[in-house]
Design a protein around this motif. Structure first.
Motif, PDB file in Angstrom:
ATOM      1  N   ASP A   1       4.757   1.931  -5.113  1.00 12.65           N
ATOM      2  CA  ASP A   1       3.640   1.720  -5.904  1.00 12.65           C
ATOM      3  C   ASP A   1       3.340   2.556  -7.098  1.00 12.65           C
ATOM      4  O   ASP A   1       2.758   3.659  -7.205  1.00 12.65           O
ATOM      5  CB  ASP A   1       2.394   2.208  -5.070  1.00 12.65           C
ATOM      6  CG  ASP A   1       2.265   1.100  -3.811  1.00 12.65           C
ATOM      7  OD1 ASP A   1       2.599   0.104  -4.048  1.00 12.65           O
ATOM      8  OD2 ASP A   1       1.800   1.443  -2.666  1.00 12.65           O
ATOM      9  N   ALA A   2       4.232   2.068  -8.173  1.00 14.98           N
ATOM     10  CA  ALA A   2       4.389   2.732  -9.485  1.00 14.98           C
ATOM     11  C   ALA A   2       4.703   1.465 -10.427  1.00 14.98           C
ATOM     12  O   ALA A   2       5.471   0.357  -9.837  1.00 14.98           O
ATOM     13  CB  ALA A   2       5.110   3.992  -9.853  1.00 14.98           C
ATOM     14  N   ASP A   3       4.637   1.494 -11.565  1.00 13.48           N
ATOM     15  CA  ASP A   3       5.412   0.466 -12.471  1.00 13.48           C
ATOM     16  C   ASP A   3       6.762   0.754 -12.821  1.00 13.48           C
ATOM     17  O   ASP A   3       7.128   1.824 -12.601  1.00 13.48           O
ATOM     18  CB  ASP A   3       4.475   0.390 -13.904  1.00 13.48           C
ATOM     19  CG  ASP A   3       4.572   1.792 -14.862  1.00 13.48           C
ATOM     20  OD1 ASP A   3       5.154   2.646 -14.606  1.00 13.48           O
ATOM     21  OD2 ASP A   3       3.407   1.820 -15.433  1.00 13.48           O
TER      22      ASP A   3
ATOM     23  N   LYS B   1       7.803   3.922 -15.245  1.00 11.26           N
ATOM     24  CA  LYS B   1       7.753   5.105 -14.646  1.00 11.26           C
ATOM     25  C   LYS B   1       9.136   5.401 -13.748  1.00 11.26           C
ATOM     26  O   LYS B   1       9.551   6.380 -13.790  1.00 11.26           O
ATOM     27  CB  LYS B   1       6.638   5.327 -13.809  1.00 11.26           C
ATOM     28  CG  LYS B   1       6.540   6.823 -13.191  1.00 11.26           C
ATOM     29  CD  LYS B   1       4.853   7.008 -12.492  1.00 11.26           C
ATOM     30  CE  LYS B   1       4.916   8.298 -12.343  1.00 11.26           C
ATOM     31  NZ  LYS B   1       3.583   8.626 -11.602  1.00 11.26           N
TER      32      LYS B   1
ATOM     33  N   HIS C   1       2.102  -2.719 -10.964  1.00 17.43           N
ATOM     34  CA  HIS C   1       2.228  -1.428 -10.600  1.00 17.43           C
ATOM     35  C   HIS C   1       2.898  -1.261  -9.270  1.00 17.43           C
ATOM     36  O   HIS C   1       2.594  -0.629  -8.315  1.00 17.43           O
ATOM     37  CB  HIS C   1       0.921  -1.062 -10.381  1.00 17.43           C
ATOM     38  CG  HIS C   1       0.256  -0.961 -11.774  1.00 17.43           C
ATOM     39  ND1 HIS C   1       0.441  -0.189 -12.880  1.00 17.43           N
ATOM     40  CD2 HIS C   1      -0.774  -1.618 -12.222  1.00 17.43           C
ATOM     41  CE1 HIS C   1      -0.196  -0.152 -13.747  1.00 17.43           C
ATOM     42  NE2 HIS C   1      -1.049  -1.142 -13.466  1.00 17.43           N
ATOM     43  N   ARG C   2       3.885  -2.086  -9.021  1.00 14.23           N
ATOM     44  CA  ARG C   2       4.674  -2.289  -7.741  1.00 14.23           C
ATOM     45  C   ARG C   2       6.369  -2.532  -7.984  1.00 14.23           C
ATOM     46  O   ARG C   2       6.471  -3.524  -8.562  1.00 14.23           O
ATOM     47  CB  ARG C   2       3.861  -3.399  -6.807  1.00 14.23           C
ATOM     48  CG  ARG C   2       4.447  -3.128  -5.285  1.00 14.23           C
ATOM     49  CD  ARG C   2       3.368  -3.782  -4.500  1.00 14.23           C
ATOM     50  NE  ARG C   2       3.747  -4.243  -3.097  1.00 14.23           N
ATOM     51  CZ  ARG C   2       3.413  -2.969  -2.104  1.00 14.23           C
ATOM     52  NH1 ARG C   2       2.893  -1.945  -2.359  1.00 14.23           N
ATOM     53  NH2 ARG C   2       4.054  -3.262  -0.932  1.00 14.23           N
TER      54      ARG C   2
ATOM     55  N   GLU D   1       5.155   8.065  -7.252  1.00 16.51           N
ATOM     56  CA  GLU D   1       3.585   7.730  -6.718  1.00 16.51           C
ATOM     57  C   GLU D   1       2.691   8.868  -6.988  1.00 16.51           C
ATOM     58  O   GLU D   1       1.525   8.964  -7.039  1.00 16.51           O
ATOM     59  CB  GLU D   1       3.614   7.299  -5.210  1.00 16.51           C
ATOM     60  CG  GLU D   1       4.133   5.966  -5.128  1.00 16.51           C
ATOM     61  CD  GLU D   1       4.086   5.272  -3.833  1.00 16.51           C
ATOM     62  OE1 GLU D   1       3.500   6.186  -2.869  1.00 16.51           O
ATOM     63  OE2 GLU D   1       4.679   4.240  -3.341  1.00 16.51           O
ATOM     64  N   ALA D   2       3.341  10.092  -7.443  1.00 15.22           N
ATOM     65  CA  ALA D   2       2.370  11.218  -7.594  1.00 15.22           C
ATOM     66  C   ALA D   2       1.682  11.117  -8.733  1.00 15.22           C
ATOM     67  O   ALA D   2       1.952  10.324  -9.946  1.00 15.22           O
ATOM     68  CB  ALA D   2       3.451  12.581  -7.995  1.00 15.22           C
ATOM     69  N   LYS D   3       0.437  11.663  -8.684  1.00 16.59           N
ATOM     70  CA  LYS D   3      -0.526  11.227  -9.801  1.00 16.59           C
ATOM     71  C   LYS D   3      -0.421  12.315 -10.899  1.00 16.59           C
ATOM     72  O   LYS D   3      -0.090  13.395 -10.613  1.00 16.59           O
ATOM     73  CB  LYS D   3      -1.945  11.396  -9.340  1.00 16.59           C
ATOM     74  CG  LYS D   3      -2.236  10.310  -8.233  1.00 16.59           C
ATOM     75  CD  LYS D   3      -1.935   9.063  -8.893  1.00 16.59           C
ATOM     76  CE  LYS D   3      -2.516   7.877  -7.658  1.00 16.59           C
ATOM     77  NZ  LYS D   3      -2.293   6.500  -7.989  1.00 16.59           N
TER      78      LYS D   3
ATOM     79  N   LYS E   1       7.817  10.880  -5.822  1.00 21.41           N
ATOM     80  CA  LYS E   1       7.758  11.503  -7.216  1.00 21.41           C
ATOM     81  C   LYS E   1       7.094  10.407  -8.130  1.00 21.41           C
ATOM     82  O   LYS E   1       6.341  10.633  -8.967  1.00 21.41           O
ATOM     83  CB  LYS E   1       9.123  11.560  -7.885  1.00 21.41           C
ATOM     84  CG  LYS E   1       9.860  12.804  -7.443  1.00 21.41           C
ATOM     85  CD  LYS E   1       9.596  14.017  -8.328  1.00 21.41           C
ATOM     86  CE  LYS E   1      10.244  15.314  -8.252  1.00 21.41           C
ATOM     87  NZ  LYS E   1       9.792  16.463  -9.134  1.00 21.41           N
TER      88      LYS E   1
END
Length: 201
Positions: free
Chosen positions: A56-58, A61, A158-159, A199-201, A197
């Motif tokens: 769950d990140a773009d 990233k 974002h996935r 998915e970390a905010k 890493k």
């Protein structure tokens, strides 16, 4: 190089790619949303591995985490040290040292990475061992052969579906218990740490 030798080389490269694509992958483990598959490789006693996870990140990233060569050592399984040797266009060369459990000697590798952007927006990073690029280091067994790839495929904004696939000839003497463990732990732990890493905010 003669035209006939160039043609033969092209055929061999294509045959290698077809062979990798036609491997009979078998699901070996599924844990925390990560699937690990193994496949036999003709002529090798070591299996190829493939790990698949959705993060769950773009995509930018996830790609940035991969291109941070020294920082990537924090999430690549068994990595002790990693540095960028050279970057030229879509190619880069990395040097990596790997920790191994006693009494197995530590390994190191030199890898050529070719990054390619696909028409569907995904990114492929092809991995190929280049062991002769650097002199051998004392206290390390140089990995003589490695091939693999990373495939980063966006699923919305974002996935990202991430596939990590590789086959390695580790060189030297490696106990069967360690080889069998490594081909599962390497993709599983690498993808688990990469996801954390990313998915970390």
């Amino acid at each position: 190089m003669s035209k006939s030798r160039i043609a033969l080389l092209a055929v061999l490269i294509c045959a290698s790619g077809v062979q990798a694509a036609e491997r009979k992958w078998q699901l070996e483990r599924e844990e925390e949303g990560i699937k690990v598959y193994l496949a036999d490789v003709p002529g090798s006693k070591y299996k190829a591995y493939r790990g698949v996870v959705t993060i769950d990140a773009d995509l930018p990233k996830v790609l940035a985490l991969q291109e941070d060569v020294p920082g990537a050592c924090a999430w690549v399984y068994s990595c002790q040290e990693q540095r960028l040797l050279q970057r030229e266009g879509d190619k880069s060369w990395l040097y990596t040292r790997f920790k191994m459990p006693w009494p197995v000697e530590a390994r190191d590798s030199v890898i050529e990475v070719t990054t390619r952007k696909e028409a569907d927006g995904s990114v492929t990073r092809m991995l190929e061992g280049d062991p002769g690029r650097l002199p051998k280091e004392k206290g390390y067994v140089r990995v003589p052969s490695l091939e693999g790839e990373w495939l980063l495929k966006p699923e919305g904004e974002h996935r990202v579906e991430v596939t990590y696939e590789a086959h390695t000839e580790p060189g030297g003497s490696v106990p069967s218990w360690l080889a069998n463990s490594f081909v599962v732990d390497a993709p599983l732990q690498t993808l688990k740490a990469l996801r954390a890493k990313a998915e970390a905010k």
